[in-house]
Scaffold this motif. Structure first.
Motif, PDB file in Angstrom:
ATOM      1  N   ILE A 192       0.724  -1.245  -0.015  1.00 55.10           N
ATOM      2  CA  ILE A 192      -0.012  -0.253   0.159  1.00 55.10           C
ATOM      3  C   ILE A 192       0.901   1.163  -0.096  1.00 55.10           C
ATOM      4  O   ILE A 192       1.839   1.235   0.634  1.00 55.10           O
ATOM      5  CB  ILE A 192      -1.126   0.090   1.128  1.00 55.10           C
ATOM      6  N   SER A 193       0.457   2.352  -0.738  1.00 51.84           N
ATOM      7  CA  SER A 193       1.332   3.442  -0.933  1.00 51.84           C
ATOM      8  C   SER A 193       0.361   4.504  -0.197  1.00 51.84           C
ATOM      9  O   SER A 193      -0.568   4.645  -0.419  1.00 51.84           O
ATOM     10  CB  SER A 193       1.380   3.967  -2.316  1.00 51.84           C
ATOM     11  N   GLN A 204      -0.482  -3.452  -8.914  1.00 53.37           N
ATOM     12  CA  GLN A 204      -1.595  -3.477  -8.346  1.00 53.37           C
ATOM     13  C   GLN A 204      -1.751  -2.979  -6.773  1.00 53.37           C
ATOM     14  O   GLN A 204      -2.241  -3.411  -5.713  1.00 53.37           O
ATOM     15  CB  GLN A 204      -2.337  -4.764  -8.241  1.00 53.37           C
ATOM     16  N   ILE A 205      -1.187  -1.773  -6.785  1.00 51.69           N
ATOM     17  CA  ILE A 205      -0.559  -1.137  -5.475  1.00 51.69           C
ATOM     18  C   ILE A 205      -1.768  -0.140  -5.071  1.00 51.69           C
ATOM     19  O   ILE A 205      -1.987   0.834  -5.842  1.00 51.69           O
ATOM     20  CB  ILE A 205       0.647  -0.471  -5.345  1.00 51.69           C
ATOM     21  N   GLU A 206      -2.490  -0.436  -4.204  1.00 45.45           N
ATOM     22  CA  GLU A 206      -3.621   0.554  -3.777  1.00 45.45           C
ATOM     23  C   GLU A 206      -2.633   2.060  -3.122  1.00 45.45           C
ATOM     24  O   GLU A 206      -1.807   1.659  -2.514  1.00 45.45           O
ATOM     25  CB  GLU A 206      -4.280   0.193  -2.575  1.00 45.45           C
ATOM     26  N   SER A 207      -3.360   3.126  -3.323  1.00 50.46           N
ATOM     27  CA  SER A 207      -2.641   4.214  -2.876  1.00 50.46           C
ATOM     28  C   SER A 207      -3.593   5.484  -2.539  1.00 50.46           C
ATOM     29  O   SER A 207      -4.632   5.363  -3.278  1.00 50.46           O
ATOM     30  CB  SER A 207      -1.799   5.036  -3.989  1.00 50.46           C
ATOM     31  N   VAL A 208      -3.227   5.754  -1.307  1.00 48.25           N
ATOM     32  CA  VAL A 208      -4.208   7.037  -0.935  1.00 48.25           C
ATOM     33  C   VAL A 208      -3.522   8.359  -1.784  1.00 48.25           C
ATOM     34  O   VAL A 208      -2.525   8.069  -2.364  1.00 48.25           O
ATOM     35  CB  VAL A 208      -4.075   7.331   0.382  1.00 48.25           C
ATOM     36  N   MET A 209      -4.327   9.481  -1.615  1.00 47.95           N
ATOM     37  CA  MET A 209      -3.721  10.786  -2.358  1.00 47.95           C
ATOM     38  C   MET A 209      -2.698  11.545  -1.400  1.00 47.95           C
ATOM     39  O   MET A 209      -2.897  11.506  -0.205  1.00 47.95           O
ATOM     40  CB  MET A 209      -5.016  11.522  -2.726  1.00 47.95           C
ATOM     41  N   MET A 244      -7.882   8.646  -6.583  1.00 43.94           N
ATOM     42  CA  MET A 244      -7.244   8.124  -5.145  1.00 43.94           C
ATOM     43  C   MET A 244      -8.062   8.949  -4.251  1.00 43.94           C
ATOM     44  O   MET A 244      -8.257  10.030  -3.986  1.00 43.94           O
ATOM     45  CB  MET A 244      -5.862   8.866  -4.987  1.00 43.94           C
ATOM     46  N   PRO A 245      -8.250   7.854  -3.184  1.00 41.58           N
ATOM     47  CA  PRO A 245      -9.081   8.087  -1.861  1.00 41.58           C
ATOM     48  C   PRO A 245      -7.941   8.773  -1.042  1.00 41.58           C
ATOM     49  O   PRO A 245      -6.938   8.786  -1.037  1.00 41.58           O
ATOM     50  CB  PRO A 245      -9.712   6.864  -1.264  1.00 41.58           C
TER      51      PRO A 245
END
Length: 247
Positions: A32-33, A55-60, A102-103
């Motif tokens: 996760i980023s 497929q790395i999830e990332s927040v803003m 991005m959330p």
């Protein structure tokens, strides 16, 4: 489960590749980023492509926010603003759409992920907050652990019965107590600070209940050279090569 938490890649392709190789080596099951995948460096599109590929999830992060919100961009240091302007011209329409979506926060496995400060601030620096504010935020957390970036520093905030302790993170890591709450500042892949030039990130091992930071050498000379060639201020390149360069 081994979870790799990365932050502040800042378009540094060489550092990011080194981190991805290390993540493979330590057999992390998920990545996760914490945002700021772009900005400062010279390879934003290549970094975004790798985020999609793995497929790395990332927040803003605040650099993604500034790309989307010109009014916030005006608060940036001119050097950071110039770097982001260069980055914006190098990003594809697809990458810009990914950034837009991005959330500001993610919650996974009793952990919260946010760029700046929990519960969901993209722009707040935890190192600038009074102890009382940090304590209150941790008391109000519904998760046991929050991971933050933004500062480019490694650190651990531990709350036990209303008492806050702040720790550094060395290579041996820190064992976590299930009866306490934590905020983990995850360092920076692509623009480390505080006298550090190694790419840094953290591993959370949920089985052993331990946070272990990783410190990696990479081809920082090539990354710095790309920054200068792209027309991004040299001060930003110096940070990759000299421990106190450009500060």
């Amino acid at each position: 489960m081994r979870l790799a938490v990365i932050s502040d890649i800042h378009s540094n392709l060489e550092a990011f590749r080194a981190v991805l190789e290390d993540i493979k080596k330590v057999r992390a099951e998920k990545v996760i980023s914490l945002g700021d995948n772009i900005g400062y460096g010279a390879d934003p599109e290549e970094v975004m492509n790798l985020i999609r590929k793995h497929q790395i999830e990332s927040v803003m992060g605040n650099h993604e926010l500034a790309l989307m919100d010109p009014s916030y961009l005006r608060s940036f240091h001119p050097h950071a603003g110039k770097a982001l302007s260069v980055n914006s011209k190098l990003l594809s329409a697809g990458s810009l759409e990914d950034i837009k979506r991005m959330p500001v926060r993610l919650v996974r496995r009793d952990c919260r992920f946010v760029h700046g400060f929990p519960p969901d601030s993209v722009t707040t620096y935890i190192i600038h907050q009074p102890r009382g504010i940090i304590t209150s935020a941790m008391e109000n957390m519904t998760e046991s652990i929050a991971f933050t970036g933004h500062t480019h520093y490694l650190g651990l905030y531990e709350l036990k019965q209303g008492s806050l302790k702040i720790h550094g993170l060395d290579k041996w890591g820190v064992a976590l107590d299930e009866n306490r709450r934590y905020i983990v500042n995850a360092g920076s892949v692509g623009q480390p600070r505080k006298g550090e030039i190694l790419a840094t990130y953290v591993i959370w091992d949920s089985v052993r209940s331990i946070i272990v930071p990783r410190f990696l050498e990479y081809d920082n000379q090539t990354a710095a050279g790309k920054i200068r060639k792209a027309g991004i201020p040299g001060r930003i390149a110096d940070r990759l090569v000299y421990p106190e360069g450009g500060r």
